[in-house]
Scaffold this motif. Structure first.
Motif, PDB file in Angstrom:
ATOM      1  N   GLN A  53      -8.048  64.800  17.992  1.00  0.00           N
ATOM      2  CA  GLN A  53      -9.230  65.648  18.203  1.00  0.00           C
ATOM      3  C   GLN A  53     -10.206  64.927  19.129  1.00  0.00           C
ATOM      4  O   GLN A  53     -11.212  64.360  18.689  1.00  0.00           O
ATOM      5  CB  GLN A  53      -9.904  65.970  16.851  1.00  0.00           C
ATOM      6  CG  GLN A  53      -9.000  66.602  15.816  1.00  0.00           C
ATOM      7  CD  GLN A  53      -8.477  67.961  16.253  1.00  0.00           C
ATOM      8  OE1 GLN A  53      -9.095  68.635  17.081  1.00  0.00           O
ATOM      9  NE2 GLN A  53      -7.349  68.377  15.705  1.00  0.00           N
ATOM     10  N   GLN A  99     -10.925  71.921  14.917  1.00  0.00           N
ATOM     11  CA  GLN A  99     -12.212  72.596  14.986  1.00  0.00           C
ATOM     12  C   GLN A  99     -12.333  73.741  13.991  1.00  0.00           C
ATOM     13  O   GLN A  99     -13.436  74.186  13.691  1.00  0.00           O
ATOM     14  CB  GLN A  99     -12.452  73.103  16.408  1.00  0.00           C
ATOM     15  CG  GLN A  99     -12.554  71.996  17.436  1.00  0.00           C
ATOM     16  CD  GLN A  99     -12.847  72.523  18.832  1.00  0.00           C
ATOM     17  OE1 GLN A  99     -12.876  73.734  19.039  1.00  0.00           O
ATOM     18  NE2 GLN A  99     -13.053  71.626  19.768  1.00  0.00           N
ATOM     19  N   HIS A 103     -12.499  65.851  20.967  1.00  0.00           N
ATOM     20  CA  HIS A 103     -13.884  66.327  20.995  1.00  0.00           C
ATOM     21  C   HIS A 103     -14.773  65.587  20.000  1.00  0.00           C
ATOM     22  O   HIS A 103     -16.006  65.722  20.034  1.00  0.00           O
ATOM     23  CB  HIS A 103     -13.925  67.831  20.707  1.00  0.00           C
ATOM     24  CG  HIS A 103     -13.495  68.190  19.313  1.00  0.00           C
ATOM     25  ND1 HIS A 103     -12.170  68.330  18.949  1.00  0.00           N
ATOM     26  CD2 HIS A 103     -14.218  68.434  18.192  1.00  0.00           C
ATOM     27  CE1 HIS A 103     -12.098  68.651  17.665  1.00  0.00           C
ATOM     28  NE2 HIS A 103     -13.315  68.722  17.186  1.00  0.00           N
ATOM     29  N   THR A 104     -14.173  64.805  19.092  1.00  0.00           N
ATOM     30  CA  THR A 104     -14.961  64.065  18.102  1.00  0.00           C
ATOM     31  C   THR A 104     -15.348  62.669  18.591  1.00  0.00           C
ATOM     32  O   THR A 104     -15.980  61.916  17.841  1.00  0.00           O
ATOM     33  CB  THR A 104     -14.166  63.922  16.789  1.00  0.00           C
ATOM     34  OG1 THR A 104     -12.958  63.164  17.043  1.00  0.00           O
ATOM     35  CG2 THR A 104     -13.784  65.284  16.235  1.00  0.00           C
ATOM     36  N   ASP A 117     -17.560  61.549  20.651  1.00  0.00           N
ATOM     37  CA  ASP A 117     -18.994  61.262  20.675  1.00  0.00           C
ATOM     38  C   ASP A 117     -19.505  60.894  19.285  1.00  0.00           C
ATOM     39  O   ASP A 117     -20.355  60.000  19.136  1.00  0.00           O
ATOM     40  CB  ASP A 117     -19.768  62.468  21.216  1.00  0.00           C
ATOM     41  CG  ASP A 117     -19.533  62.669  22.709  1.00  0.00           C
ATOM     42  OD1 ASP A 117     -19.138  61.687  23.376  1.00  0.00           O
ATOM     43  OD2 ASP A 117     -19.728  63.803  23.196  1.00  0.00           O
TER      44      ASP A 117
END
Length: 682
Positions: free
Chosen positions: A377, A339, A379-380, A382
């Motif tokens: 990662q 991030q 969070h990626t 989506d």
């Protein structure tokens, strides 16, 4: 016989020529005897004639070495060259070693180079003769003659060995870090130090050498920088402790190359400045956590932004390869920074474009990098799901390696929200998948349907469909796992599973043996939950199972005997039918089937009634452990790709029920058979 690749590389390292053309006139006149000998061998019309000529020459050289104790350097050099040439042709050589060793101490380069050529070709790590030459190599290594130093460094690299590492590493490192060492010698010294470090990691303690070696990363010479970066990268791959100063120096060098364009045109490759050095420096940064210092963070961000935004696709294949090699390493660094990297969204868009282009290599790298991104990662996810249709389409790619990477990516991207859609697509793909990818595909479908299922009945449906449609590729761990979960999850799921296997078994004319095993276990343990339903009475259950008994493998028969006796223990009306089956197979050819039938007959004696009740009672819950299917997938992944990292499987957090335990492996035929068919808890 032709010279081997190793032989050619050894000679190339010493600047020698191995072409089939005659040597230059000056060299021919210098060693006329060698030229004549080579010509004689080339002019031989048969293998036998060549062997006679070689034997004659060997006898001549052996006599010269024996009789002439004061042989001059010229003759010794000539005879050693002849020995090497015969060795290259595949003939065994068991003499001349000491003469070659003596050439190492010669003051003439032409003679010394012959001795080192002999070392490179004839000696290997662990050879006893290495002890005789170590001192000569060390003398050349610390001499002021750069040519002799280079010969010594080449020899160390070619031969290697822990003994060289322990004895010569300090001298090589001093040569590398000395202020007056010339550039071309320093480059060789850096690569030699890397060779020795790989043989013995103790040769380069960080507290002694880190600062002195990292200071070389400030060199202006690109060749030295590339060699030293290779050494640093090799050290970091083992342990980065003590080498933290490498990160800012790597960032500073990247800034110089990428942003400031401070480089010699000699190091431009299709317009790209030193792509190999850029890749190595980007890899160095990935060995350390994201930088906290603002200036360093800004410098790395600017470099990544320039690389990511400045890469263009051209028609030149070599230029494309170089630019994309640097680009993918920059993307890997962005993934590592996470991030804190401002270029990560751009990298995701680029990867989405890469997986849809025609070039197979780029598609492969795009899928592989996406899989890494999804794991490191989360969070990626989506953003990655926007490209899910393209990823699923890649499962149909003609290239098996691309299909494997696409499967890995689909597996990594799946979560609770997408599991049903993903599993449905994978089940559709299963029908047309290649046999050598089906087993891995089955394991991944089973893991995903278990890990993310919010409804256990859906998981049972998926696994039963797997067993039904891909029986040969369904590993034992898959059906072990479903019976564990069904056993642990209560009567509602047990009834649902029993009804499911009963329906499927009725519909199959020739069911796969794994389906029969699952049906046998589930009906034996939980058949009572559907015994009152029309068409599935205890006698009908045994009749249906026994229809597939005759053509079944011995291990399936053994398990079905367990099923019969358990049903008969609960329902007395089928006891006579089961007793006849046991009597019939008490003399079976298969030892395990025979033993089980005989033991069940003995167990039916009135005196063993209490023991029988204990043996045939319902299976207890399995102990909660990591899924055996996940272990099977990890094991298979290691077997297919030894260098691939094992993906750690997290316990399913989304499911409301607890994980079940893996069963022990099925019993070997040489062991005492397990009455519960290999499904008992340890």
């Amino acid at each position: 016989a032709q010279p081997s690749a190793q032989t050619r590389s050894a000679f190339a390292a010493l600047g020698l020529c191995l072409s089939r053309s005659p040597p230059p006139l000056a060299a021919a006149m210098a060693m006329r005897g060698l030229t004549v000998f080579i010509s004689d061998l080339r002019n031989c019309s048969s293998k036998e004639q060549e062997e006679k000529r070689v034997e004659k020459e060997m006898a001549h050289i052996r006599s010269k070495f024996t009789s002439d104790s004061n042989m001059n350097g010229y003759n010794r050099k000539k005879y050693v060259w002849k020995i090497l040439y015969m060795y290259m042709l595949g003939y065994e050589v068991d003499f001349g070693h000491m003469e070659a060793v003596n050439l190492l101490s010669s003051q003439k380069y032409s003679e010394k180079s012959v001795g080192y050529a002999w070392c490179a070709l004839m000696l290997r790590e662990g050879d006893e003769l290495l002890r005789l030459i170590i001192n000569s190599i060390r003398v050349d290594l610390i001499s002021r003659n750069d040519n002799a130093v280079c010969l010594a460094l080449n020899s160390i690299c070619n031969v290697g060995g822990k003994e060289f590492a322990e004895t010569l590493s300090n001298d090589v490192l001093k040569l590398l870090t000395h202020n007056i060492t010339k550039t071309y010698v320093r480059k060789k010294a850096a690569l030699t130090a890397l060779r020795l470090f790989r043989k013995s990691n103790d040769t380069l303690p960080a507290e002694q050498w880190a600062d002195r070696i990292l200071a070389l990363l400030d060199e202006k010479n690109i060749g030295v920088l590339t060699s030293v970066t290779s050494l640093v990268l090799g050290v970091l791959a083992v342990d980065s402790a003590g080498w933290e100063a490498a990160a800012p120096k790597a960032a500073r060098t990247l800034t110089r190359l990428v942003l400031n364009k401070d480089y010699s045109n000699d190091y431009l490759y299709y317009g790209i400045p030193t792509p190999w050095l850029q890749i190595k420096l980007l890899k160095v940064l990935q060995h350390f956590p994201p930088p906290e210092e603002h200036a360093l963070k800004l410098r790395v961000s600017e470099v990544l932004q320039r690389i990511v935004s400045g890469t263009e696709v051209t028609k030149n294949v070599n230029k494309n390869n170089a630019t994309h090699a640097v680009l993918f390493e920059a993307i890997n660094l962005s993934i590592h920074l996470g991030q804190s990297s401002e270029t990560l969204p751009q990298c995701i868009n680029l990867l989405g474009r890469f997986i849809s282009i025609r070039e197979a290599n780029i598609r492969y790298l795009g899928l592989d990098t996406m899989a890494r991104l999804s794991q490191e990662q989360p969070h990626t996810l989506d953003d990655l799901k926007k490209h899910q249709s393209t990823i699923l389409f890649s499962l149909k790619d003609p290239d098996i390696s691309i299909r494997r990477r696409a499967l890995d990516l689909v597996y990594a991207m799946c979560d609770t929200a997408t599991v049903k859609e993903t599993v449905s697509e994978l089940l559709n793909y299963l029908d047309n998948a290649d046999d050598h990818i089906k087993e891995e595909l089955v394991l991944k479908i089973a893991i995903l349907s278990e890990r993310f299922a919010s409804d256990n009945s859906w998981y049972v449906d998926v696994v039963l469909q797997l067993v039904r449609s891909a029986g040969d590729q369904v590993a034992d761990e898959v059906w072990y796992r479903i019976v564990q979960i069904v056993t642990n999850q209560g009567e509602d799921l047990q009834r649902y599973a029993a009804q499911g296997v009963w329906t499927i078994l009725n519909a199959e004319v020739l069911p796969h043996k794994n389906l029969v095993k699952v049906a046998g276990y589930v009906l034996g343990e939980f058949g009572h939950t559907i015994a009152e339903s029309p068409g599935s009475s205890p006698s009908e259950q045994i009749t249906l199972l026994h229809k597939h008994f005759r053509n079944a493998d011995p291990d399936v028969r053994a398990l079905l005997l367990n099923t019969y006796v358990k049903i008969a223990h609960t329902y007395a009306e089928v006891a006579q039918m089961v007793s006849e089956v046991m009597q019939q197979h008490s003399a079976a050819m298969d030892q395990e089937v025979q033993q089980r039938a005989a033991e069940y007959i003995s167990l039916s004696a009135p005196s063993l009634a209490s023991i029988k009740g204990t043996v045939l009672e319902m299976m207890p819950h399995f102990t909660e452990r990591e899924s055996i299917v996940s272990k099977a997938l990890a094991s298979k992944s290691k077997g297919d790709d030894p260098e691939a990292p094992t993906r750690r499987v997290e316990p399913r957090a989304e499911a409301a029920h607890a994980e079940a335990a893996p069963p022990p492996p099925p019993p070997s035929r040489q062991e005492t058979p397990d009455l519960l068919g290999g499904l008992a808890d340890e």
